[in-house]
Write a protein that holds these residues in place. Structure first.
Motif, PDB file in Angstrom:
ATOM      1  N   ASN A  38       1.089  -0.940  -0.288  1.00 34.11           N
ATOM      2  CA  ASN A  38       0.172   0.316  -0.147  1.00 34.11           C
ATOM      3  C   ASN A  38       1.390   1.273   0.454  1.00 34.11           C
ATOM      4  O   ASN A  38       0.547   1.993   0.378  1.00 34.11           O
ATOM      5  N   LEU A  39       2.275   1.441  -0.745  1.00 39.62           N
ATOM      6  CA  LEU A  39       2.865   2.196  -0.450  1.00 39.62           C
ATOM      7  C   LEU A  39       2.822   3.435  -1.448  1.00 39.62           C
ATOM      8  O   LEU A  39       2.745   4.480  -0.178  1.00 39.62           O
ATOM      9  N   ASP A  40       1.640   3.378  -2.718  1.00 37.13           N
ATOM     10  CA  ASP A  40       0.535   5.067  -2.675  1.00 37.13           C
ATOM     11  C   ASP A  40      -0.009   5.000  -1.579  1.00 37.13           C
ATOM     12  O   ASP A  40       0.120   6.564  -1.885  1.00 37.13           O
ATOM     13  N   ILE A  41      -0.307   4.830  -1.563  1.00 34.01           N
ATOM     14  CA  ILE A  41      -1.358   4.889  -0.361  1.00 34.01           C
ATOM     15  C   ILE A  41      -0.499   5.693   1.003  1.00 34.01           C
ATOM     16  O   ILE A  41      -0.968   7.106   0.996  1.00 34.01           O
ATOM     17  N   GLN A  42       0.407   5.577   1.286  1.00 38.49           N
ATOM     18  CA  GLN A  42       0.829   5.858   2.656  1.00 38.49           C
ATOM     19  C   GLN A  42       1.668   6.835   2.296  1.00 38.49           C
ATOM     20  O   GLN A  42       2.159   7.854   2.272  1.00 38.49           O
ATOM     21  N   LEU A  43       1.805   6.914   0.608  1.00 39.72           N
ATOM     22  CA  LEU A  43       2.282   8.229  -0.311  1.00 39.72           C
ATOM     23  C   LEU A  43       1.741   9.655  -0.881  1.00 39.72           C
ATOM     24  O   LEU A  43       1.802  10.446  -1.181  1.00 39.72           O
ATOM     25  N   GLY A  44       0.094   8.757  -0.219  1.00 46.76           N
ATOM     26  CA  GLY A  44      -0.901  10.345  -0.881  1.00 46.76           C
ATOM     27  C   GLY A  44      -0.978   9.664  -2.100  1.00 46.76           C
ATOM     28  O   GLY A  44      -1.773  10.813  -2.737  1.00 46.76           O
ATOM     29  N   SER A 193      -8.819   4.207   7.980  1.00 48.70           N
ATOM     30  CA  SER A 193      -8.463   2.918   7.387  1.00 48.70           C
ATOM     31  C   SER A 193      -7.366   2.518   8.137  1.00 48.70           C
ATOM     32  O   SER A 193      -6.596   2.991   7.402  1.00 48.70           O
ATOM     33  N   PRO A 194      -7.234   1.200   7.623  1.00 46.68           N
ATOM     34  CA  PRO A 194      -5.572   0.630   8.063  1.00 46.68           C
ATOM     35  C   PRO A 194      -4.804   0.906   6.921  1.00 46.68           C
ATOM     36  O   PRO A 194      -3.970   0.486   7.560  1.00 46.68           O
ATOM     37  N   TYR A 195      -4.975   0.667   6.075  1.00 50.44           N
ATOM     38  CA  TYR A 195      -4.067   0.827   4.901  1.00 50.44           C
ATOM     39  C   TYR A 195      -3.734   2.375   5.232  1.00 50.44           C
ATOM     40  O   TYR A 195      -2.688   2.748   4.158  1.00 50.44           O
ATOM     41  N   VAL A 196      -4.473   3.693   5.589  1.00 49.79           N
ATOM     42  CA  VAL A 196      -3.565   4.589   5.360  1.00 49.79           C
ATOM     43  C   VAL A 196      -2.841   5.077   6.797  1.00 49.79           C
ATOM     44  O   VAL A 196      -2.017   5.346   7.338  1.00 49.79           O
ATOM     45  N   THR A 197      -3.317   3.675   7.641  1.00 49.64           N
ATOM     46  CA  THR A 197      -3.091   3.886   9.173  1.00 49.64           C
ATOM     47  C   THR A 197      -1.625   3.106   9.441  1.00 49.64           C
ATOM     48  O   THR A 197      -0.778   3.597  10.451  1.00 49.64           O
ATOM     49  N   THR A 198      -1.347   2.842   8.949  1.00 48.29           N
ATOM     50  CA  THR A 198       0.036   1.446   8.647  1.00 48.29           C
ATOM     51  C   THR A 198       0.633   1.128   6.804  1.00 48.29           C
ATOM     52  O   THR A 198      -0.093   0.811   5.873  1.00 48.29           O
ATOM     53  N   LEU A 199       1.856   1.142   6.878  1.00 49.29           N
ATOM     54  CA  LEU A 199       2.466   1.169   6.238  1.00 49.29           C
ATOM     55  C   LEU A 199       2.576  -1.122   5.681  1.00 49.29           C
ATOM     56  O   LEU A 199       2.626  -1.696   7.012  1.00 49.29           O
ATOM     57  N   ILE A 200       1.941  -1.599   5.172  1.00 52.28           N
ATOM     58  CA  ILE A 200       1.930  -3.161   4.601  1.00 52.28           C
ATOM     59  C   ILE A 200       2.621  -3.279   3.507  1.00 52.28           C
ATOM     60  O   ILE A 200       2.425  -3.276   2.269  1.00 52.28           O
ATOM     61  N   ILE A 201       3.635  -4.049   3.269  1.00 49.06           N
ATOM     62  CA  ILE A 201       4.051  -4.856   2.351  1.00 49.06           C
ATOM     63  C   ILE A 201       4.277  -6.703   2.726  1.00 49.06           C
ATOM     64  O   ILE A 201       4.759  -6.834   3.707  1.00 49.06           O
ATOM     65  N   ALA A 202       3.615  -7.350   1.571  1.00 50.09           N
ATOM     66  CA  ALA A 202       3.815  -8.514   1.886  1.00 50.09           C
ATOM     67  C   ALA A 202       4.142  -9.487   0.700  1.00 50.09           C
ATOM     68  O   ALA A 202       3.658  -8.778  -0.850  1.00 50.09           O
ATOM     69  N   ARG A 203       4.837 -10.620   0.842  1.00 53.05           N
ATOM     70  CA  ARG A 203       5.103 -11.173   0.013  1.00 53.05           C
ATOM     71  C   ARG A 203       5.542 -12.398   0.071  1.00 53.05           C
ATOM     72  O   ARG A 203       6.425 -13.261   0.827  1.00 53.05           O
ATOM     73  N   THR A 204       5.542 -13.618  -1.026  1.00 53.79           N
ATOM     74  CA  THR A 204       5.031 -15.093  -0.634  1.00 53.79           C
ATOM     75  C   THR A 204       6.624 -15.616  -0.875  1.00 53.79           C
ATOM     76  O   THR A 204       7.231 -15.332  -1.946  1.00 53.79           O
ATOM     77  N   ALA A 205       7.156 -17.036   0.006  1.00 58.13           N
ATOM     78  CA  ALA A 205       8.370 -17.125  -1.408  1.00 58.13           C
ATOM     79  C   ALA A 205       8.725 -18.639  -0.903  1.00 58.13           C
ATOM     80  O   ALA A 205       7.307 -18.667   0.214  1.00 58.13           O
ATOM     81  N   THR A 206       9.597 -19.216  -0.860  1.00 58.29           N
ATOM     82  CA  THR A 206       9.551 -20.823  -0.435  1.00 58.29           C
ATOM     83  C   THR A 206       9.510 -20.889   0.849  1.00 58.29           C
ATOM     84  O   THR A 206      10.009 -20.958   2.026  1.00 58.29           O
ATOM     85  N   GLY A 207       8.400 -21.624   1.282  1.00 54.99           N
ATOM     86  CA  GLY A 207       8.330 -22.203   2.606  1.00 54.99           C
ATOM     87  C   GLY A 207       7.824 -20.704   3.308  1.00 54.99           C
ATOM     88  O   GLY A 207       7.645 -21.384   5.142  1.00 54.99           O
ATOM     89  N   HIS A 208       7.276 -19.350   3.569  1.00 55.96           N
ATOM     90  CA  HIS A 208       6.758 -18.312   4.655  1.00 55.96           C
ATOM     91  C   HIS A 208       6.659 -17.607   3.597  1.00 55.96           C
ATOM     92  O   HIS A 208       6.898 -17.305   2.240  1.00 55.96           O
ATOM     93  N   THR A 209       6.228 -16.174   4.311  1.00 57.89           N
ATOM     94  CA  THR A 209       5.721 -15.649   4.070  1.00 57.89           C
ATOM     95  C   THR A 209       6.222 -14.398   4.480  1.00 57.89           C
ATOM     96  O   THR A 209       6.445 -14.702   5.490  1.00 57.89           O
ATOM     97  N   LEU A 210       6.791 -12.811   4.174  1.00 63.66           N
ATOM     98  CA  LEU A 210       7.295 -12.042   4.491  1.00 63.66           C
ATOM     99  C   LEU A 210       5.958 -11.246   4.800  1.00 63.66           C
ATOM    100  O   LEU A 210       5.727 -10.614   3.317  1.00 63.66           O
TER     101      LEU A 210
END
Length: 276
Positions: A38-44, A193-210
């Motif tokens: 949600n980086l565009d949201i965080q950057l307005g 909105s939680p997308y406005v109040t919190t920076l969120i990024i996620a990506r899956t990889a082999t065996g885990h999610t960051l």
């Protein structure tokens, strides 16, 4: 946007035909290469669900997005391959918070060889491969999810224990990305909105999610969860680029700095609330 370009974006090699093997492979590759963020949201910056804007952001500029963007982009790819795809309305946490949650999420239903599949790239720590639309447990990579049928056209997806959400409901009536534009605008601009109040990024990889929440990186595995606080802006920039595949140049000349400061303010607010 051509199929070849979209397949190159996610690094898919080999055949791409509308069959189960390709569906699983494309869903997995999308989840691993197009970050939930949600980086565009965080950057307005405004969030657009227009198809041209989405292909520009997700494919040409190699960015990610949040649920509405992610599933609209994945639907475009699957349709180019030849899959029959329906976008459907969903409600994260409707089980706990009621019907007002409808429309705060969307998902995809794939009709293939007489069976239906639930596809979803819009939950940061969600499932990596499509799930058969069949009641009962579904296990992937050590995590067990559950599908529950609530009515003839309404289902509930139960996330695994310890996930970022408990559940979401979805109903099978087809919708279009434009149907979510008003709710997307609300969730991308409202101070509550939680997308406005919190920076969120996620990506899956082999065996885990960051998962990055403000300045804290969490790693989810089937056998547990760990977390680490990012110490400085250089480490923050490296984390965005290497662990979450964010092209830093697309954030603008001062983008990383602005995000770092916002994430710090968010962490300070969490700490203040925890001692109240």
């Amino acid at each position: 946007m051509t199929l070849e370009v979209m397949l190159h974006r996610i690094g898919h090699q080999g055949r791409a035909t509308p069959d189960r093997t390709t569906l699983v492979a494309l869903h997995r590759r999308w989840r691993r290469t197009v970050p939930y963020e949600n980086l565009d949201i965080q950057l307005g910056r405004p969030v657009s669900l227009d198809p041209d804007a989405l292909t520009d952001k997700l494919v040409r500029r190699r960015r990610g997005g949040y649920c509405y963007e992610q599933n609209a982009g994945l639907a475009m790819l699957l349709r180019l391959v030849g899959f029959e795809v329906s976008m459907v309305e969903a409600g994260v946490m409707r089980q706990a918070n009621g019907d007002a949650m409808w429309g705060n999420h969307n998902a995809l239903i794939i009709d293939l060889d007489g069976r239906q599949w639930l596809a979803d790239a819009g939950i940061g720590d969600g499932f990596v491969e499509p799930i058969p639309l069949r009641e009962g447990p579904h296990t992937q990579g050590g995590f067990t999810y559950l599908l529950e049928r609530l009515a003839s056209d309404t289902w509930r997806f139960h996330h695994h224990p310890g996930a970022t959400i408990a559940s979401y409901d979805f109903r099978l009536q087809p919708r279009e990305p434009a149907d979510f534009a008003a709710r997307s605008h609300e969730l991308s601009t409202s101070p509550k909105s939680p997308y406005v109040t919190t920076l969120i990024i996620a990506r899956t990889a082999t065996g885990h999610t960051l998962l990055l929440l403000s300045r804290t990186v969490r790693q989810y595995r089937a056998d547990g969860r760990s977390s680490q606080v990012i110490r400085d802006m250089d480490e923050f920039a490296t984390t965005l680029r290497k662990q979450f595949c964010i092209p830093l140049q697309d954030l603008g000349p001062d983008g990383v700095g602005r995000l770092w400061e916002k994430a710090g303010a968010q962490n300070d607010l969490w700490r203040a609330r925890s001692v109240e």
